[in-house]
Design a protein around this motif. Structure first.
Motif, mmCIF file in Angstrom:
data_model
loop_
_atom_site.group_PDB
_atom_site.id
_atom_site.type_symbol
_atom_site.label_atom_id
_atom_site.label_comp_id
_atom_site.label_asym_id
_atom_site.label_seq_id
_atom_site.Cartn_x
_atom_site.Cartn_y
_atom_site.Cartn_z
ATOM 1 N N THR A 193 0.827 -1.206 0.000
ATOM 2 C CA THR A 193 0.000 0.000 0.000
ATOM 3 C C THR A 193 0.862 1.257 0.000
ATOM 4 O O THR A 193 0.661 2.170 -0.816
ATOM 5 C CB THR A 193 -0.932 0.013 1.234
ATOM 6 N N VAL A 194 1.837 1.336 0.905
ATOM 7 C CA VAL A 194 2.650 2.552 0.991
ATOM 8 C C VAL A 194 3.582 2.691 -0.209
ATOM 9 O O VAL A 194 3.886 3.810 -0.633
ATOM 10 C CB VAL A 194 3.441 2.622 2.321
ATOM 11 N N LEU A 195 4.021 1.579 -0.779
ATOM 12 C CA LEU A 195 4.845 1.664 -1.987
ATOM 13 C C LEU A 195 4.045 2.240 -3.145
ATOM 14 O O LEU A 195 4.544 3.076 -3.908
ATOM 15 C CB LEU A 195 5.400 0.285 -2.351
ATOM 16 N N MET A 196 2.793 1.801 -3.280
ATOM 17 C CA MET A 196 1.957 2.347 -4.351
ATOM 18 C C MET A 196 1.657 3.822 -4.109
ATOM 19 O O MET A 196 1.619 4.617 -5.054
ATOM 20 C CB MET A 196 0.670 1.528 -4.485
ATOM 21 N N THR A 243 4.984 -7.733 -4.898
ATOM 22 C CA THR A 243 5.278 -6.960 -6.103
ATOM 23 C C THR A 243 4.024 -6.431 -6.782
ATOM 24 O O THR A 243 4.034 -5.352 -7.358
ATOM 25 C CB THR A 243 6.056 -7.821 -7.099
ATOM 26 N N SER A 244 2.959 -7.212 -6.755
ATOM 27 C CA SER A 244 1.689 -6.785 -7.350
ATOM 28 C C SER A 244 0.567 -7.636 -6.777
ATOM 29 O O SER A 244 0.795 -8.775 -6.337
ATOM 30 C CB SER A 244 1.710 -6.929 -8.875
ATOM 31 N N CYS A 257 -2.148 -14.880 -7.681
ATOM 32 C CA CYS A 257 -1.838 -16.070 -8.485
ATOM 33 C C CYS A 257 -1.011 -17.072 -7.691
ATOM 34 O O CYS A 257 -1.203 -18.287 -7.821
ATOM 35 C CB CYS A 257 -1.107 -15.661 -9.758
ATOM 36 N N LYS A 258 -0.128 -16.559 -6.842
ATOM 37 C CA LYS A 258 0.679 -17.450 -6.005
ATOM 38 C C LYS A 258 -0.207 -18.237 -5.042
ATOM 39 O O LYS A 258 -0.043 -19.444 -4.856
ATOM 40 C CB LYS A 258 1.714 -16.620 -5.252
ATOM 41 N N VAL A 259 -1.197 -17.571 -4.435
ATOM 42 C CA VAL A 259 -2.126 -18.239 -3.517
ATOM 43 C C VAL A 259 -3.001 -19.239 -4.270
ATOM 44 O O VAL A 259 -3.268 -20.339 -3.775
ATOM 45 C CB VAL A 259 -2.992 -17.200 -2.780
ATOM 46 N N ILE A 260 -3.433 -18.882 -5.456
ATOM 47 C CA ILE A 260 -4.251 -19.797 -6.266
ATOM 48 C C ILE A 260 -3.477 -21.078 -6.554
ATOM 49 O O ILE A 260 -4.016 -22.186 -6.437
ATOM 50 C CB ILE A 260 -4.682 -19.111 -7.578
ATOM 51 N N GLU A 275 -5.347 -4.382 -11.351
ATOM 52 C CA GLU A 275 -4.170 -4.040 -12.133
ATOM 53 C C GLU A 275 -4.077 -2.552 -12.442
ATOM 54 O O GLU A 275 -3.349 -2.142 -13.346
ATOM 55 C CB GLU A 275 -4.154 -4.886 -13.411
ATOM 56 N N GLU A 276 -4.810 -1.745 -11.682
ATOM 57 C CA GLU A 276 -4.747 -0.293 -11.867
ATOM 58 C C GLU A 276 -3.329 0.219 -11.644
ATOM 59 O O GLU A 276 -2.856 1.119 -12.340
ATOM 60 C CB GLU A 276 -5.721 0.388 -10.908
ATOM 61 N N THR A 277 -2.656 -0.345 -10.665
ATOM 62 C CA THR A 277 -1.264 -0.020 -10.392
ATOM 63 C C THR A 277 -0.656 -1.166 -9.595
ATOM 64 O O THR A 277 -1.341 -2.146 -9.271
ATOM 65 C CB THR A 277 -1.130 1.312 -9.628
#
Length: 312
Positions: free
Chosen positions: A179-182, A202-203, A209-212, A239-241
């Motif tokens: 959150t703070v990085l974004m 990272t995103s 996807c890793k959890v899936i 995927e907005e940012t």
């Protein structure tokens, strides 16, 4: 004509099925009920065996911070939610860490150790319950997408409340780190002097996807339903940012830290962000630390590394 109606019926059934799956994904990934928020508030230690060795320490931190004098602040988010935070002051006029907790956590549980660490570093702390958490309003978690906007609102409030000379560091753990990085990738007042990212991803796409995949499901098939659920029912785009994209525009010093035994948010994510960032930076990897445990594993070393970086 019968075939046409049959095709229309099939398409309608497929569409309903897609929306239903997207809704189930939304409920699983992003929605938190008021009941669950209350249950989380009762937990002093995050769930998971990796936290058991630190249970006594975390319980003591929780008890100590609860006994400290604090000031409660409330702001309104961009979309009308009431957000709450608690301010703990060690030294008047000292830099203030604006601190954000992790996914399905809350300020008191995830950040009580952070308050103690702030005091040890000679800083004050404002720990906030993110939207849909603790004493803040809302029932939808957006993996940092909307939360980054909340971060900007908190910064504006702090500058107004503490004055134009206030020095602010953005601090987050897990989802709070992302959150703070974004937030740091967008325009901020000069009061913000640095970022502390503890075990961030990272995103949103990559961690989901890793959890899936951990659930033994095909990420390429499932992720589009998760993203659709966020768009249809949460009204945000995953995927907005992303932290990776935000770091391309960030101009602040960033202290990255991660436990090298983290199996939830892989340590490589912080390493990748560190390597890709071109600004002032430092990477502290905590040996043997699981998710969110870089500080409890070796408090003295963590504080020393952090202090040396920001003093420089």
């Amino acid at each position: 004509m019968d075939i046409l109606w049959w095709l229309v019926g099939v398409l309608a059934a497929v569409l309903v099925l897609i929306v239903l799956i997207a809704y189930l994904c939304f409920r699983m990934a992003f929605y938190i009920s008021n009941k669950e928020k209350k249950e989380n508030a009762l937990r002093v230690v995050p769930p998971g065996e990796e936290y058991l060795p630190y249970q006594d320490r975390m319980t003591a931190w929780n008890r100590e911070v609860k006994a400290l004098p604090c000031e409660t602040f409330t702001i309104e988010s961009f979309d009308g939610l009431r957000l709450q935070g608690k301010y703990y002051e060690k030294f008047p006029g000292a830099p203030i860490e604006l601190m954000f907790h992790g996914y399905r956590g809350n300020a008191r549980r995830d950040l009580c150790g952070g308050v103690q660490r702030c005091f040890a570093c000679g800083r004050n702390a404002l720990i906030v319950d993110q939207r849909a958490s603790g004493d803040s309003d809302g029932n939808v978690i957006s993996f940092g997408i909307n939360e980054r906007r909340d971060c900007h609102y908190w910064v504006s409030f702090m500058v107004e409340h503490f004055g134009p000379e206030a020095k602010i560091l953005l601090t987050g753990i897990s989802m709070g780190a992302s959150t703070v990085l974004m937030a740091a990738g967008e325009e901020l007042p000069t009061n913000v002097i640095g970022v502390l990212s503890d075990c961030g991803y990272t995103s949103a796409k990559e961690i989901i996807c890793k959890v899936i995949r951990q659930m033994k499901l095909p990420a390429k098939v499932c992720y589009p339903f998760v993203r659709l659920g966020a768009r249809l029912f949460g009204h945000f785009d995953l995927e907005e940012t992303s932290p990776v994209e935000a770091l391309k525009k960030c101009k602040l010093p960033v202290f990255f830290t991660h436990g090298d035994a983290d199996t939830f948010v892989p340590c490589r994510m912080s390493q990748e962000m560190y390597e890709g960032y071109t600004g002032e930076k430092y990477l502290y990897l905590a040996p043997g630390a699981a998710h969110g445990l870089a500080f409890p594993v070796d408090e003295e070393r963590y504080i020393k590394a952090l202090g040396e970086f920001f003093i420089k």
